[in-house]
Design a protein around this motif. Structure first.
Motif, short mmCIF file in Angstrom:
data_model
loop_
_atom_site.label_atom_id
_atom_site.label_comp_id
_atom_site.label_asym_id
_atom_site.label_seq_id
_atom_site.Cartn_x
_atom_site.Cartn_y
_atom_site.Cartn_z
N ARG A 30 44.06 27.77 -6.26
CA ARG A 30 44.62 27.65 -7.43
C ARG A 30 43.83 27.65 -9.06
O ARG A 30 42.75 28.17 -8.97
CB ARG A 30 44.64 25.53 -7.41
N GLY B 236 48.69 21.47 -4.22
CA GLY B 236 49.17 21.46 -5.39
C GLY B 236 48.59 19.91 -5.63
O GLY B 236 49.38 19.02 -5.29
N GLY C 253 53.19 29.11 -4.50
CA GLY C 253 53.07 29.07 -6.05
C GLY C 253 53.52 29.05 -6.66
O GLY C 253 55.12 29.86 -6.55
N ASP D 264 48.43 31.87 -5.64
CA ASP D 264 48.99 30.95 -6.29
C ASP D 264 49.70 32.07 -7.69
O ASP D 264 49.38 33.49 -7.63
CB ASP D 264 48.47 30.25 -7.28
N HIS E 76 53.48 22.51 -3.08
CA HIS E 76 52.74 22.54 -4.54
C HIS E 76 54.42 21.87 -5.45
O HIS E 76 54.78 21.28 -4.63
CB HIS E 76 53.09 23.59 -5.54
#
Length: 375
Positions: free
Chosen positions: A155, A295, A47, A94, A348
């Protein structure tokens, strides 16, 4: 593509910024770009979130969080994290910064929480005090816990009304749970930022249903974002063998897993009843074969004006960044970027405060890579 590798001293304790040297220009359909290595040496970063001063918080799935300065300097691991289950797909996941961070100082992070019965996805918040996380609060814990190393989600997305969404996996071994409302497996939840339940959630008054649930029938969502105009939640979902999905997640709806899917069982074999069923939503877009979507984000910046309104999807297995032309609720066209030039698993994609895109590569020597205009 030749990206400059940064030399790590003292096992990740100190790293410095340097853009790519002799960066190769990459021609795409709507913009010429170059890739710049902002930081390197991160261990399976998962994240990334920007703080108001332009620095970044980055999670490593192995259970650490670091702060990366605007100049690319990477801190030692922050202290104050809770106990984390690190195995398989589990670990520190995340991270997100409260939209009102300047006033309240909260950051949020999801992780695999050990406990009685196994483990599950949890959501906590804390404040940053130098190199320490303080005032730690556990605000959500997925139930029930199971012994599984897979499909944690997850997420964190702020809706903009004082609530947030958290995507939750079906835990792999409990996929049938995704169709019932008495558990958190295979669900999107919506809670207030203090962990309480919004009064207008769709199942608040449904007997036997967990009131946090926003939508259900999901498999393993590792990407989610809010549409910049409509405010609706868009999510990316891993299929089984084939059938990754892009969905618009709406209150109270059933997204079908494992009853309807475009994927098949690993090694072959049908899952569920087919592609469609009354009362279950079909994706607005899907991928066969799977990309292993991760992501995703809508692009709203100014440095790439021809990308405005497009959605970008990072992928693990396919090692690509997909750009999708969006018109209303339809995908008109897909362009796949960076598979040849970069060729790394992408965990991501995040839009930075100046309109650049930032990528996380999923590797034991993971990078933060910035996508900038070629000029």
């Amino acid at each position: 593509m030749k990206l400059r590798h940064l030399v790590c001293a003292c096992a990740l304790a100190s790293m410095s910024f340097a853009p790519a040297l002799n960066a190769q220009t990459i021609e795409t359909e709507r913009a010429d770009i170059e890739l710049q290595t902002v930081a390197q040496g991160l261990e399976n970063p998962w994240g990334l979130a920007f703080l108001p001063d332009g620095s970044m918080l980055v999670t490593e799935r192995t259970g650490t969080m670091r702060k990366v300065g605007a100049d690319g300097e990477v801190s030692e691991p922050l202290t104050g994290l809770p106990e984390i289950f690190v195995r398989g797909q589990g670990g520190l996941l995340d991270v997100a910064v409260d939209p009102n961070y300047a006033d309240n100082g909260w950051i949020y992070f999801s992780y695999s929480e050990p406990g009685d019965g196994g483990n599950s996805t949890a959501l906590a918040r804390a404040k940053l005090d130098g190199k320490a996380l303080v005032e730690l609060e556990l605000i959500f814990s997925q139930q029930p816990k199971v012994s599984s190393n897979n499909h944690f989600g997850s997420r964190i997305v702020f809706k903009g009304d004082g609530t947030l969404f958290l995507t939750l996996g079906d835990r792999y071994s409990r996929m049938d749970d995704a169709q019932t409302l008495d558990n958190h497996h295979g669900k999107v939840i919506r809670i207030n930022t203090d962990g309480s339940v919004p009064a207008d959630n769709p199942f608040v008054d449904t007997e036997g249903a967990l009131p946090e649930i926003w939508s259900y029938g999901h498999r393993n969502m590792q990407g989610a974002t809010v549409h910049p105009q409509t405010g609706e939640l868009w999510s990316g979902e891993h299929g089984a063998q084939g059938g990754d999905e892009l969905n618009i997640d709406r209150a109270g709806l059933n997204y079908g897993w494992p009853v309807v899917t475009y994927g098949e069982d690993y090694g072959g074999g049908k899952i569920g009843e087919g592609f469609k069923k009354e009362g279950m939503e079909t994706p607005i877009y899907y991928w066969l074969p799977s990309l292993a979507t991760a992501g995703l984000t809508f692009y709203t910046g100014d440095v790439f004006p021809k990308w405005k309104g497009d959605i970008f999807v990072a992928s693990l297995r396919a090692e690509t960044l997909s750009r999708l032309d969006i018109e209303g609720e339809r995908v008109l066209h897909e362009e796949r970027l960076l598979a040849d030039e970069l060729g790394e698993r992408l965990r991501h994609v995040v839009q930075g405060p100046k309109g650049y895109l930032y990528l996380l590569t999923d590797a034991s020597d993971g990078k933060i890579i910035r996508i900038a205009p070629a000029d």
